[in-house]
Each structure stands twice: as C-alpha cells, then as structure tokens.
Design a protein around this motif. Structure first.
Motif, PDB file in Angstrom:
ATOM      1  N   CYS A 182     -39.229  21.945 -29.321  1.00  0.00           N
ATOM      2  CA  CYS A 182     -39.444  20.756 -30.157  1.00  0.00           C
ATOM      3  C   CYS A 182     -38.989  20.972 -31.592  1.00  0.00           C
ATOM      4  O   CYS A 182     -38.722  20.004 -32.314  1.00  0.00           O
ATOM      5  CB  CYS A 182     -40.908  20.338 -30.121  1.00  0.00           C
ATOM      6  SG  CYS A 182     -41.466  19.804 -28.486  1.00  0.00           S
ATOM      7  N   SER A 183     -38.877  22.223 -32.019  1.00  0.00           N
ATOM      8  CA  SER A 183     -38.401  22.535 -33.372  1.00  0.00           C
ATOM      9  C   SER A 183     -36.949  22.979 -33.372  1.00  0.00           C
ATOM     10  O   SER A 183     -36.411  23.323 -34.430  1.00  0.00           O
ATOM     11  CB  SER A 183     -39.251  23.646 -34.000  1.00  0.00           C
ATOM     12  OG  SER A 183     -38.991  24.892 -33.355  1.00  0.00           O
ATOM     13  N   ALA A 184     -36.316  23.001 -32.205  1.00  0.00           N
ATOM     14  CA  ALA A 184     -34.937  23.500 -32.049  1.00  0.00           C
ATOM     15  C   ALA A 184     -34.807  24.951 -32.481  1.00  0.00           C
ATOM     16  O   ALA A 184     -33.731  25.407 -32.861  1.00  0.00           O
ATOM     17  CB  ALA A 184     -33.939  22.618 -32.809  1.00  0.00           C
ATOM     18  N   GLY A 185     -35.926  25.690 -32.456  1.00  0.00           N
ATOM     19  CA  GLY A 185     -35.900  27.094 -32.831  1.00  0.00           C
ATOM     20  C   GLY A 185     -35.975  27.345 -34.327  1.00  0.00           C
ATOM     21  O   GLY A 185     -35.822  28.484 -34.759  1.00  0.00           O
ATOM     22  N   LEU A 186     -36.224  26.311 -35.117  1.00  0.00           N
ATOM     23  CA  LEU A 186     -36.283  26.444 -36.570  1.00  0.00           C
ATOM     24  C   LEU A 186     -37.717  26.712 -37.009  1.00  0.00           C
ATOM     25  O   LEU A 186     -38.605  25.879 -36.835  1.00  0.00           O
ATOM     26  CB  LEU A 186     -35.752  25.175 -37.245  1.00  0.00           C
ATOM     27  CG  LEU A 186     -34.296  24.830 -36.904  1.00  0.00           C
ATOM     28  CD1 LEU A 186     -33.905  23.490 -37.487  1.00  0.00           C
ATOM     29  CD2 LEU A 186     -33.360  25.933 -37.399  1.00  0.00           C
ATOM     30  N   GLY A 187     -37.933  27.886 -37.603  1.00  0.00           N
ATOM     31  CA  GLY A 187     -39.274  28.298 -37.988  1.00  0.00           C
ATOM     32  C   GLY A 187     -39.941  27.369 -38.978  1.00  0.00           C
ATOM     33  O   GLY A 187     -41.159  27.183 -38.951  1.00  0.00           O
TER      34      GLY A 187
END
Length: 200
Positions: free
Chosen positions: A78-83
């Motif tokens: 859901c975050s596209a892997g963005l912390g």
C-alpha cells in the motif's frame, strides 16, 4: 578560447543532468485513486488524521512495476515500499480504528477513477482484490490477494489528468476487502499503487 570551451562543457553537463532527471520519472510522475477512495486520499482530505507525509502528497505512492511477480515487497504494497508512507500499510488507520470503507456490490459495474498530477505514457491500469478469508490483522501481502486482476484496462499514450474506466466488481465477496489499484507507467521502471478499503 579555453574559457569558452569550459563554459560549453558546463552547459552540456547541465543539459545532460536535466535530461536524466526528466527521464528518470521521479518526482514529476504522480497519481492516486479517489473512486473507490484510497487510503492516501482519506489521509489527504483529513478524514484520517496523523498520516504523516502522505497527507501532503497522496499522488506520490510510486514503486517498482511488474506486480505481482515484481514490485513492492509483501507488507509494503500500500506504500509502494516507501518508508515515509508506511502508515498506509497498517491494517488500522494511524489515528486508531478501521480504515473507512466504500460500500460496493458484487457484480456491479463500478467506475474507477484516478486523479493524476502528471500524465505519463501508460501501459495499463490493473485492479486486484483480497481473497475470501484474507488476514485483516496484518499489512497486505501477495498471499492475501487474488493475483489475477479482476479488471485490466490497457492504455496506450498519456491519459488525461482525471481518468475513469468501468468494470464489474467480483462476485462472491462479503464484508471488508481491499482493492489494490496499479497504474503502470510505460517509459519508466515504476508504477503507482493505491489501496482502497471496500465493504461488500
């Protein structure tokens, strides 16, 4: 003459850097779903509080394309892997309780809508949904999803800044599910991801 040569080299270097920045598809390429309303849109419009940076840039959930064989790691879909957008992965909203849902009916012809802040050459839009009995108490994984999209919309060229398309929602669903929308960019290595919570 030597000074002129140095100046020309500097101009060429700046032009090359600019071309690389444009072609990399970074900060200028953006979009999110607002039908059904995505988690990032709920954060942006203030329905959900304490979301962090995503409230300012719901359009920036961009990660590697190629889902489900590639793309973001499980638990970070859901975050596209963005912390910096990790709040979107939580099974509960940042300010507590369940994520708001959009009410839908199985089999209905539903209009999906994306809001884009940059129009990029597009391969397709795909929509995945959680399996019956999926684990609602953890961040979304591939094991939770039906990995064949229930709707694929091929696209050639650059879409308008608001784009809608219709397709039938799956039948045989009840209760809370998550729809994962994926907008795949043709001329970069990335795609945009949007998780929308729905109730059948």
């Amino acid at each position: 003459m030597r000074q002129k040569t140095k100046w020309s080299a500097a101009v060429v270097g700046l032009a090359t850097t600019g071309a690389l920045m444009v072609s990399s598809g970074g900060a200028s390429s953006h979009g999110y779903t607002d039908l059904p309303v995505s988690r990032q849109k709920f954060c942006q419009n203030g329905t959900v509080a304490n979301c962090g940076n995503i409230q300012w840039e719901p359009q920036s959930v961009e990660g590697p394309k190629g889902f489900p064989a590639a793309g973001p790691a499980d638990g970070q879909l859901c975050s596209a892997g963005l912390g910096q957008f990790n709040q979107l992965n939580s099974p509960t909203k940042p300010d507590g309780g369940a994520w708001p849902t959009t009410k839908v009916t199985g089999g209905q012809n539903y209009t999906f809508r994306w809001q884009l802040t940059a129009s990029h050459s597009t391969t397709d839009f795909k929509y995945y949904i959680t399996k019956n009995g999926w684990n609602q108490n953890r961040a979304l994984t591939r094991a939770d999803l039906e990995l064949t999209p229930f709707l694929t919309v091929p696209y050639s060229g650059r879409p308008p800044y608001t784009i809608s398309h219709s397709g039938a929602l799956p039948t045989g669903k009840s209760g809370h599910h998550v729809i994962l929308g994926v907008w795949t960019i043709a001329d970069t290595g990335n795609a945009f991801y949007a998780c929308s919570d729905v109730t059948f």
